[in-house]
Design a protein around this motif. Structure first.
Motif, short mmCIF file in Angstrom:
data_model
loop_
_atom_site.label_atom_id
_atom_site.label_comp_id
_atom_site.label_asym_id
_atom_site.label_seq_id
_atom_site.Cartn_x
_atom_site.Cartn_y
_atom_site.Cartn_z
N VAL A 213 0.85 -1.19 0.00
CA VAL A 213 0.00 0.00 0.00
C VAL A 213 0.89 1.24 0.00
O VAL A 213 1.84 1.34 0.78
CB VAL A 213 -0.93 0.00 1.22
CG1 VAL A 213 -1.83 1.23 1.22
CG2 VAL A 213 -1.77 -1.27 1.24
N SER A 214 0.61 2.16 -0.91
CA SER A 214 1.40 3.38 -1.00
C SER A 214 1.09 4.31 0.17
O SER A 214 0.09 4.15 0.88
CB SER A 214 1.12 4.09 -2.33
OG SER A 214 -0.25 4.45 -2.41
N ASN A 219 -4.06 3.63 5.06
CA ASN A 219 -5.17 3.63 6.01
C ASN A 219 -5.29 2.24 6.60
O ASN A 219 -4.85 1.24 5.99
CB ASN A 219 -6.49 4.07 5.35
CG ASN A 219 -6.88 3.15 4.21
OD1 ASN A 219 -7.46 2.10 4.43
ND2 ASN A 219 -6.57 3.55 2.97
N PRO A 220 -5.86 2.11 7.79
CA PRO A 220 -5.91 0.80 8.46
C PRO A 220 -6.62 -0.28 7.65
O PRO A 220 -6.18 -1.43 7.63
CB PRO A 220 -6.65 1.10 9.76
CG PRO A 220 -6.41 2.56 10.00
CD PRO A 220 -6.35 3.19 8.65
N GLN A 226 -4.13 -5.88 2.85
CA GLN A 226 -2.85 -6.31 2.33
C GLN A 226 -2.23 -7.42 3.18
O GLN A 226 -1.72 -8.42 2.66
CB GLN A 226 -1.89 -5.11 2.27
CG GLN A 226 -0.45 -5.42 1.92
CD GLN A 226 -0.28 -5.90 0.51
OE1 GLN A 226 -1.20 -5.79 -0.29
NE2 GLN A 226 0.89 -6.43 0.18
N MET A 227 -2.30 -7.26 4.48
CA MET A 227 -1.73 -8.28 5.37
C MET A 227 -2.49 -9.60 5.26
O MET A 227 -1.87 -10.67 5.25
CB MET A 227 -1.75 -7.77 6.81
CG MET A 227 -0.84 -6.56 7.05
SD MET A 227 -0.96 -5.90 8.73
CE MET A 227 -0.27 -7.23 9.68
N ASN A 228 -3.80 -9.54 5.17
CA ASN A 228 -4.59 -10.77 5.02
C ASN A 228 -4.32 -11.44 3.68
O ASN A 228 -4.31 -12.68 3.59
CB ASN A 228 -6.08 -10.46 5.17
CG ASN A 228 -6.47 -10.17 6.61
OD1 ASN A 228 -5.91 -10.74 7.54
ND2 ASN A 228 -7.45 -9.29 6.80
#
Length: 313
Positions: A213-214, A219-220, A226-228
């Motif tokens: 994510v740039s 944002n959360p 992205q992490m998931n």
């Protein structure tokens, strides 16, 4: 047939060599854990951990370059499964004994099931023997027996290890059915193992860097997605599934295997999980390992039943 296959494996040189290597690795990991305890090199979290008996399976000494028993098992266990299955069928075919054997009143499925059951039985005997060896040496080292929960966690860890090694056994049997040369099936099995053990994590890191994510979209919600996404890709590897399951089983302090938000942490009590809660936490990973093992066996079974087998004159 199962008894004959077990006897053939036990009398083979490669089985004895692998067992010797694994036993030496087991003794080295125990020595490393004992050295770490005697030197007081436990971190603050581990120092207050009441599950000291479980630490014998995961603890390593900073002064020694020796991995823990769980790490050794995750590395050498697949090699044991591959060694027992890479020539399970093609060696019989090349010797000309497969056609003679199946010309007897023996069903084809009995042959392939006997190959799998005999090898899996030996794997279970080896894994549980090493696990109980670590428990016995830990009992002499620490001076007190494990609690019932610790014993159950260790037994479950050994069962999960057998399932994980069984996956590589089925994969090697599949290559043994697919390829006629034992060297080709062995190289194919080892290549898949090296890919998931070493190169798969590198590929996931490249994907993570490319899809990061740039700062403008920081944002959360985007970070969590992205992490998931990366976590899902990692869990396509059986090595990652096994690592998560044994980490949770041998470390009761692990409360989550994914990202947590501050809302989820509010009100949480910092205490080890019970055995039942740890099982619930790793149930998806354990189901994935069992499903992968069954899928490999099913493909091997269907492929072997469809192959044409001719007797040599």
């Amino acid at each position: 047939m199962v008894g004959k296959e077990i006897g053939d494996h036990i009398r083979s040189w490669r089985f004895g060599i692998l067992i010797g290597i694994i036993v030496l690795a087991c003794i080295g990991s125990i020595y490393s854990a004992v050295t770490a305890i005697r030197n007081g090199s436990l971190d603050e979290q581990s120092a207050g951990d009441t599950f000291l008996f479980l630490r014998m399976f995961t603890l390593t000494s900073p002064s020694l370059s020796v991995p823990s028993f769980a790490t050794f098992l995750s590395w050498l266990g697949p090699l044991l499964g591959i060694a027992l299955g890479f020539d399970a069928v093609n060696s019989e075919r090349n010797k000309g004994t497969l056609g003679r054997l199946l010309s007897q009143p023996i069903y084809r499925d009995d042959f392939i099931i006997a190959k799998f059951v005999s090898s899996l039985f030996l794997i279970a005997v080896v894994v549980f023997s090493l696990g109980f060896l670590v428990m016995g040496l830990s009992l002499f080292t620490i001076g007190y027996p494990p609690t019932p929960e610790e014993f159950c966690r260790i037994v479950l860890f050994l069962i999960i290890a057998v399932v994980y090694i069984g996956f590589w056994l089925n994969l090697s049997i599949l290559f043994s059915i697919r390829f006629r040369q034992a060297a080709t099936s062995a190289l194919s099995s080892i290549s898949v193992w090296l890919f998931f053990t070493i190169f798969y994590s590198m590929i996931i890191n490249l994907i993570d860097s490319a899809t990061a994510v740039s700062e403008q979209q920081m944002n959360p919600a985007a970070q969590l997605r992205q992490m998931n996404f990366i976590l899902t890709l990692n869990r396509l590897s059986p090595t990652e599934l096994f690592s998560e399951t044994i980490t949770t089983m041998l470390s009761p302090g692990v409360r989550s295997l994914g990202p947590l938000t501050m809302d989820q942490l509010v009100g949480a009590i910092a205490s080890p999980l019970s055995l039942g809660q740890s099982l619930i936490l790793i149930w998806p990973q354990l189901t994935g390992l069992i499903a992968a093992t069954m899928i490999c066996f099913g493909i091997s079974y269907a492929l072997f039943m469809r192959q044409e087998i001719r007797s040599r004159a």
